[in-house]
Design a protein around this motif. Structure first.
Motif, PDB file in Angstrom:
ATOM      1  N   ARG A   7      -2.330 -21.252   2.665  1.00 55.84           N
ATOM      2  CA  ARG A   7      -1.535 -22.080   1.612  1.00 55.84           C
ATOM      3  C   ARG A   7      -0.959 -20.779   0.723  1.00 55.84           C
ATOM      4  O   ARG A   7       0.171 -21.175   0.127  1.00 55.84           O
ATOM      5  N   LYS A   8      -1.644 -19.850   0.457  1.00 55.23           N
ATOM      6  CA  LYS A   8      -1.202 -19.033  -0.612  1.00 55.23           C
ATOM      7  C   LYS A   8      -0.137 -18.081  -0.092  1.00 55.23           C
ATOM      8  O   LYS A   8      -0.204 -17.431   1.088  1.00 55.23           O
ATOM      9  N   LYS A   9       0.921 -17.848  -0.702  1.00 56.78           N
ATOM     10  CA  LYS A   9       2.139 -17.166  -0.290  1.00 56.78           C
ATOM     11  C   LYS A   9       1.894 -15.701  -0.637  1.00 56.78           C
ATOM     12  O   LYS A   9       1.723 -15.717  -1.827  1.00 56.78           O
ATOM     13  N   MET A  10       1.906 -14.746   0.232  1.00 54.71           N
ATOM     14  CA  MET A  10       1.895 -13.331  -0.061  1.00 54.71           C
ATOM     15  C   MET A  10       3.362 -12.796  -0.633  1.00 54.71           C
ATOM     16  O   MET A  10       4.142 -13.206   0.173  1.00 54.71           O
ATOM     17  N   PRO A  11       3.303 -11.990  -1.346  1.00 56.75           N
ATOM     18  CA  PRO A  11       4.547 -11.056  -1.806  1.00 56.75           C
ATOM     19  C   PRO A  11       5.309 -10.479  -0.109  1.00 56.75           C
ATOM     20  O   PRO A  11       4.510 -10.091   0.574  1.00 56.75           O
ATOM     21  N   ILE A  57       2.064  -5.027  -1.381  1.00 57.18           N
ATOM     22  CA  ILE A  57       1.928  -6.090  -2.277  1.00 57.18           C
ATOM     23  C   ILE A  57       1.412  -5.486  -3.844  1.00 57.18           C
ATOM     24  O   ILE A  57       1.458  -5.917  -4.756  1.00 57.18           O
ATOM     25  N   TRP A  58       1.424  -4.015  -3.968  1.00 54.33           N
ATOM     26  CA  TRP A  58       1.270  -3.463  -5.192  1.00 54.33           C
ATOM     27  C   TRP A  58       2.363  -2.645  -5.626  1.00 54.33           C
ATOM     28  O   TRP A  58       2.470  -2.243  -7.016  1.00 54.33           O
ATOM     29  N   THR A  59       3.437  -2.715  -5.019  1.00 51.11           N
ATOM     30  CA  THR A  59       4.521  -2.130  -5.728  1.00 51.11           C
ATOM     31  C   THR A  59       5.923  -2.872  -5.339  1.00 51.11           C
ATOM     32  O   THR A  59       6.054  -3.637  -4.511  1.00 51.11           O
ATOM     33  N   GLY A  60       6.893  -2.737  -6.191  1.00 51.20           N
ATOM     34  CA  GLY A  60       8.172  -3.249  -5.702  1.00 51.20           C
ATOM     35  C   GLY A  60       8.669  -4.870  -6.506  1.00 51.20           C
ATOM     36  O   GLY A  60       7.668  -4.990  -7.615  1.00 51.20           O
ATOM     37  N   LYS A  61       9.415  -5.250  -6.444  1.00 52.72           N
ATOM     38  CA  LYS A  61       9.816  -6.308  -7.141  1.00 52.72           C
ATOM     39  C   LYS A  61       8.856  -7.630  -6.860  1.00 52.72           C
ATOM     40  O   LYS A  61       8.599  -8.567  -7.989  1.00 52.72           O
ATOM     41  N   ASP A  62       8.436  -7.728  -5.740  1.00 55.82           N
ATOM     42  CA  ASP A  62       7.723  -8.889  -5.168  1.00 55.82           C
ATOM     43  C   ASP A  62       6.368  -8.714  -5.387  1.00 55.82           C
ATOM     44  O   ASP A  62       5.520  -8.962  -4.303  1.00 55.82           O
ATOM     45  N   ARG A  63       5.480  -7.857  -6.274  1.00 55.09           N
ATOM     46  CA  ARG A  63       4.423  -7.327  -6.093  1.00 55.09           C
ATOM     47  C   ARG A  63       3.307  -8.308  -6.465  1.00 55.09           C
ATOM     48  O   ARG A  63       3.812  -9.199  -7.477  1.00 55.09           O
ATOM     49  N   LEU A  64       2.264  -8.214  -6.170  1.00 54.75           N
ATOM     50  CA  LEU A  64       0.828  -9.087  -6.571  1.00 54.75           C
ATOM     51  C   LEU A  64       0.398  -8.583  -7.765  1.00 54.75           C
ATOM     52  O   LEU A  64       0.017  -7.675  -7.885  1.00 54.75           O
ATOM     53  N   PRO A  65       0.400  -9.375  -8.899  1.00 58.81           N
ATOM     54  CA  PRO A  65       0.008  -8.870 -10.286  1.00 58.81           C
ATOM     55  C   PRO A  65      -1.706  -8.922 -10.253  1.00 58.81           C
ATOM     56  O   PRO A  65      -2.211  -9.583  -9.315  1.00 58.81           O
ATOM     57  N   HIS A  66      -2.131  -7.861 -10.835  1.00 56.83           N
ATOM     58  CA  HIS A  66      -3.416  -7.540 -11.031  1.00 56.83           C
ATOM     59  C   HIS A  66      -4.053  -8.980 -11.953  1.00 56.83           C
ATOM     60  O   HIS A  66      -3.491  -9.113 -12.863  1.00 56.83           O
ATOM     61  N   ARG A  67      -5.116  -8.903 -11.813  1.00 54.24           N
ATOM     62  CA  ARG A  67      -6.024 -10.149 -12.552  1.00 54.24           C
ATOM     63  C   ARG A  67      -6.554  -9.402 -13.740  1.00 54.24           C
ATOM     64  O   ARG A  67      -7.071  -8.241 -13.697  1.00 54.24           O
TER      65      ARG A  67
END
Length: 111
Positions: free
Chosen positions: A9-13, A17-27
């Motif tokens: 269900r969770k959409k990954m960028p 995942i750690w760089t670029g426009k569609d990165r996953l933000p750190h909590r």
């Protein structure tokens, strides 16, 4: 199929995942908040010291006079103005050829 939909269900960028426009933000973690709190406390202490200086204006002027800062400043300004009249921007230092080639001297013996 229902299990796969539940797990995916969770959409990954896209891409990394750690760089670029569609990165996953750190909590935000508790350590991050503690670090920010400590930095704000240090800044608050610094602002308190800036608001309440150790010396008054008269005392700091007396210290500068005792150290002869004004005379040293006048001497530096006179030196700079004399250099400008001569067309230079920096004072000339006396350097000998021996000082330039000192690195080439090698007195260590081989035997």
């Amino acid at each position: 199929m229902r299990l796969a939909l539940a797990l995916l269900r969770k959409k990954m960028p896209n891409g990394n995942i750690w760089t670029g426009k569609d990165r996953l933000p750190h909590r935000v973690q508790e350590a991050h908040l503690d670090r920010m709190r400590r930095r704000l406390e240090v800044e608050d202490r610094n602002m308190l010291l800036l608001r309440n200086p150790y010396l008054t204006q008269e005392q700091s002027a007396g210290v500068g006079a005792a150290l002869g800062k004004h005379e040293a400043w006048l001497k530096q300004k006179m030196l700079e103005s004399s250099m400008v009249l001569k067309g230079r921007t920096k004072p000339l230092h006396h350097v000998r050829v021996e000082d330039r080639f000192r690195i080439l001297y090698n007195n260590d013996g081989w035997e």
